[in-house]
Design an enzyme around this catalytic site. Structure first.
Site, PDB file in Angstrom:
ATOM      1  CE  LYS A  16       6.013  31.037  18.882  1.00  0.00           C
ATOM      2  NZ  LYS A  16       7.447  30.898  18.558  1.00  0.00           N
ATOM      3  NE  ARG A  91       7.397  29.990  25.351  1.00  0.00           N
ATOM      4  CZ  ARG A  91       7.238  31.037  24.563  1.00  0.00           C
ATOM      5  NH1 ARG A  91       6.109  31.673  24.516  1.00  0.00           N
ATOM      6  NH2 ARG A  91       8.239  31.434  23.810  1.00  0.00           N
ATOM      7  NE  ARG A 130      12.688  38.358  16.928  1.00  0.00           N
ATOM      8  CZ  ARG A 130      12.060  37.407  17.616  1.00  0.00           C
ATOM      9  NH1 ARG A 130      10.890  36.968  17.205  1.00  0.00           N
ATOM     10  NH2 ARG A 130      12.597  36.904  18.699  1.00  0.00           N
ATOM     11  NE  ARG A 163      12.013  39.046  21.472  1.00  0.00           N
ATOM     12  CZ  ARG A 163      11.168  38.027  21.303  1.00  0.00           C
ATOM     13  NH1 ARG A 163      10.147  38.158  20.495  1.00  0.00           N
ATOM     14  NH2 ARG A 163      11.357  36.902  21.945  1.00  0.00           N
ATOM     15  NE  ARG A 174      13.860  33.280  22.939  1.00  0.00           N
ATOM     16  CZ  ARG A 174      13.877  34.104  21.904  1.00  0.00           C
ATOM     17  NH1 ARG A 174      14.927  34.878  21.689  1.00  0.00           N
ATOM     18  NH2 ARG A 174      12.844  34.176  21.110  1.00  0.00           N
TER      19      ARG A 174
HETATM   20  P1  AP5 Z   1       8.864  35.754  14.374  1.00  0.00           P
HETATM   21  O1  AP5 Z   1       7.556  35.759  13.658  1.00  0.00           O
HETATM   22  O2  AP5 Z   1       9.188  36.922  15.237  1.00  0.00           O
HETATM   23  O3  AP5 Z   1       9.057  34.379  15.182  1.00  0.00           O
HETATM   24  P2  AP5 Z   1       8.311  33.841  16.472  1.00  0.00           P
HETATM   25  O4  AP5 Z   1       8.013  32.401  16.187  1.00  0.00           O
HETATM   26  O5  AP5 Z   1       7.151  34.722  16.841  1.00  0.00           O
HETATM   27  O6  AP5 Z   1       9.511  33.926  17.496  1.00  0.00           O
HETATM   28  P3  AP5 Z   1       9.629  34.521  18.969  1.00  0.00           P
HETATM   29  O7  AP5 Z   1      11.107  34.634  19.230  1.00  0.00           O
HETATM   30  O8  AP5 Z   1       8.830  35.772  19.165  1.00  0.00           O
HETATM   31  O9  AP5 Z   1       9.027  33.381  19.788  1.00  0.00           O
HETATM   32  P4  AP5 Z   1       9.351  32.996  21.194  1.00  0.00           P
HETATM   33  O10 AP5 Z   1       8.290  31.968  21.341  1.00  0.00           O
HETATM   34  O11 AP5 Z   1      10.714  32.583  21.530  1.00  0.00           O
HETATM   35  O12 AP5 Z   1       9.237  34.375  21.997  1.00  0.00           O
HETATM   36  P5  AP5 Z   1       8.096  35.027  22.851  1.00  0.00           P
HETATM   37  O13 AP5 Z   1       8.089  36.479  22.567  1.00  0.00           O
HETATM   38  O14 AP5 Z   1       6.805  34.270  22.728  1.00  0.00           O
HETATM   39  O15 AP5 Z   1       9.998  35.551  13.266  1.00  0.00           O
HETATM   40  C1  AP5 Z   1      11.382  35.601  13.604  1.00  0.00           C
HETATM   41  C2  AP5 Z   1      12.177  36.324  12.502  1.00  0.00           C
HETATM   42  O16 AP5 Z   1      12.167  35.527  11.322  1.00  0.00           O
HETATM   43  C3  AP5 Z   1      11.578  37.688  12.098  1.00  0.00           C
HETATM   44  O17 AP5 Z   1      12.651  38.573  11.872  1.00  0.00           O
HETATM   45  C4  AP5 Z   1      10.814  37.409  10.808  1.00  0.00           C
HETATM   46  O18 AP5 Z   1      10.819  38.538   9.948  1.00  0.00           O
HETATM   47  C5  AP5 Z   1      11.582  36.231  10.206  1.00  0.00           C
HETATM   48  N1  AP5 Z   1      10.707  35.264   9.553  1.00  0.00           N
HETATM   49  C6  AP5 Z   1       9.476  34.834   9.981  1.00  0.00           C
HETATM   50  N2  AP5 Z   1       8.968  33.912   9.138  1.00  0.00           N
HETATM   51  C7  AP5 Z   1       9.915  33.718   8.172  1.00  0.00           C
HETATM   52  C8  AP5 Z   1      10.001  32.861   7.026  1.00  0.00           C
HETATM   53  N3  AP5 Z   1       8.979  32.028   6.709  1.00  0.00           N
HETATM   54  N4  AP5 Z   1      11.123  32.933   6.259  1.00  0.00           N
HETATM   55  C9  AP5 Z   1      12.141  33.778   6.593  1.00  0.00           C
HETATM   56  N5  AP5 Z   1      12.113  34.613   7.654  1.00  0.00           N
HETATM   57  C10 AP5 Z   1      11.027  34.584   8.442  1.00  0.00           C
HETATM   58  O19 AP5 Z   1       8.613  34.756  24.360  1.00  0.00           O
HETATM   59  C11 AP5 Z   1       9.748  35.437  24.883  1.00  0.00           C
HETATM   60  C12 AP5 Z   1       9.982  35.005  26.328  1.00  0.00           C
HETATM   61  O20 AP5 Z   1       8.833  35.304  27.140  1.00  0.00           O
HETATM   62  C13 AP5 Z   1      10.215  33.497  26.555  1.00  0.00           C
HETATM   63  O21 AP5 Z   1      11.556  33.138  26.333  1.00  0.00           O
HETATM   64  C14 AP5 Z   1       9.752  33.344  28.015  1.00  0.00           C
HETATM   65  O22 AP5 Z   1      10.752  33.780  28.905  1.00  0.00           O
HETATM   66  C15 AP5 Z   1       8.593  34.292  28.129  1.00  0.00           C
HETATM   67  N6  AP5 Z   1       7.295  33.643  27.855  1.00  0.00           N
HETATM   68  C16 AP5 Z   1       6.455  33.920  26.805  1.00  0.00           C
HETATM   69  N7  AP5 Z   1       5.362  33.150  26.856  1.00  0.00           N
HETATM   70  C17 AP5 Z   1       5.486  32.356  27.965  1.00  0.00           C
HETATM   71  C18 AP5 Z   1       4.688  31.345  28.544  1.00  0.00           C
HETATM   72  N8  AP5 Z   1       3.522  30.959  28.007  1.00  0.00           N
HETATM   73  N9  AP5 Z   1       5.144  30.720  29.658  1.00  0.00           N
HETATM   74  C19 AP5 Z   1       6.306  31.079  30.221  1.00  0.00           C
HETATM   75  N10 AP5 Z   1       7.131  32.034  29.722  1.00  0.00           N
HETATM   76  C20 AP5 Z   1       6.719  32.678  28.605  1.00  0.00           C
END
Ligand code: AP5
Length: 224
Positions: A16, A91, A130, A163, A174
């Site tokens: 994402k 979410r 990552r 991270r 997660r």
């Molecule tokens: P990346 O693009 O970083 O993946 P992502 O989908 O953004 O993953 P996240 O881990 O950031 O999502 P998340 O939803 O768990 O975390 P968030 O920060 O929102 O890609 C991942 C890796 O793969 C990278 O190294 C990239 O280079 C590689 N890659 C990407 N695309 C690729 C491809 N096509 N092929 C190969 N490699 C690839 O949330 C963190 C925490 O915050 C949650 O756990 C929760 O506690 C809290 N939180 C956030 N939002 C909320 C909410 N709305 N409500 C409640 N709690 C929340």
């Protein structure tokens, strides 16, 4: 052209954030990633950060009442008046309803929910490799998308770190939370006719081409 109000959905590690960095340039949209907002709040020691930290460290969702205010403030800001890209919000069904009601009160609506799909084994491999830059959260992967100089961000020269919640046991939690609490949103948006699915196992540039083409089509349809 009307507003382009987009949300990105998908499991942790689906790509994402990777795609958001590209789409923001394509469509000139303000980008709000709840994970980045929360990590920044934890770093600054603000009230939001203090409330969120323990949930994040354990891979749990932060309660809806903690996150909804912070995100709606941004959606309502003047810079988002012509559209926005949300990553990581909503979410839960509760968060989706909060967003829809708030937009509806202002005569606005979502344009599409962009779902990037990827199986658990890909996600675990991606998150363990990552790296993010400390200055601006630019994303890398040690194997799939390495920086030119190991441990250094290509864009701003800052240090690349892992991270806290990318440890294997937290990643599994997660994923579990995603399947139980967030995946039902796909059906919700399907019923509303807003869901667009993308194969996140393709290389990043290919995923980007597919999403960009779909969003361009949305814009064209809106202009007809
Ligand atoms: P990346 O693009 O970083 O993946 P992502 O989908 O953004 O993953 P996240 O881990 O950031 O999502 P998340 O939803 O768990 O975390 P968030 O920060 O929102 O890609 C991942 C890796 O793969 C990278 O190294 C990239 O280079 C590689 N890659 C990407 N695309 C690729 C491809 N096509 N092929 C190969 N490699 C690839 O949330 C963190 C925490 O915050 C949650 O756990 C929760 O506690 C809290 N939180 C956030 N939002 C909320 C909410 N709305 N409500 C409640 N709690 C929340």
């Amino acid at each position: 052209m009307g507003e382009l109000n987009l949300i990105l959905l998908g499991p942790p590690g689906a790509g994402k954030g990777t795609q958001a960095q590209r789409l923001v340039d394509d469509f000139d949209l303000p980008y709000y990633a709840t994970g980045d907002i929360l990590r920044e709040a934890v770093k600054n020691g603000s009230e939001l950060g203090r409330e969120a930290k323990s949930y994040m460290d354990q891979g749990d969702l932060v309660p809806d009442e903690v996150i909804c205010g912070a995100i709606m403030e941004r959606v309502d800001s003047p810079e988002a008046a012509d559209g926005f890209l949300l990553d990581g919000f909503p979410r839960t069904i509760g968060q989706a309803e909060t967003l829809e009601q708030a937009l509806g009160r202002r005569g606005r609506r979502l344009s599409a929910a962009l779902l990037i799909e990827a199986p658990d084994e890909d996600v675990v491999r991606r998150l363990s490799g990552r790296r993010i830059c400390v200055a601006n959260q630019h994303l890398y992967h040690v194997e799939f998308d390495p920086p030119k100089r190991e441990g250094v961000c290509d864009d701003d020269g800052s240090e690349l770190i892992q991270r806290d919640d990318d440890k294997p046991e937290t990643v599994r939690k997660r994923l579990d939370v995603y399947r139980k609490q967030t995946e039902p949103l796909a059906e919700h948006y399907e019923e509303l006719g807003l869901l667009r699915r993308f194969d996140g196992t393709r290389p990043p540039a290919e995923v980007h081409e597919h999403i960009r083409a779909a969003v361009k089509t949305l814009k064209l349809e809106d202009e007809l």
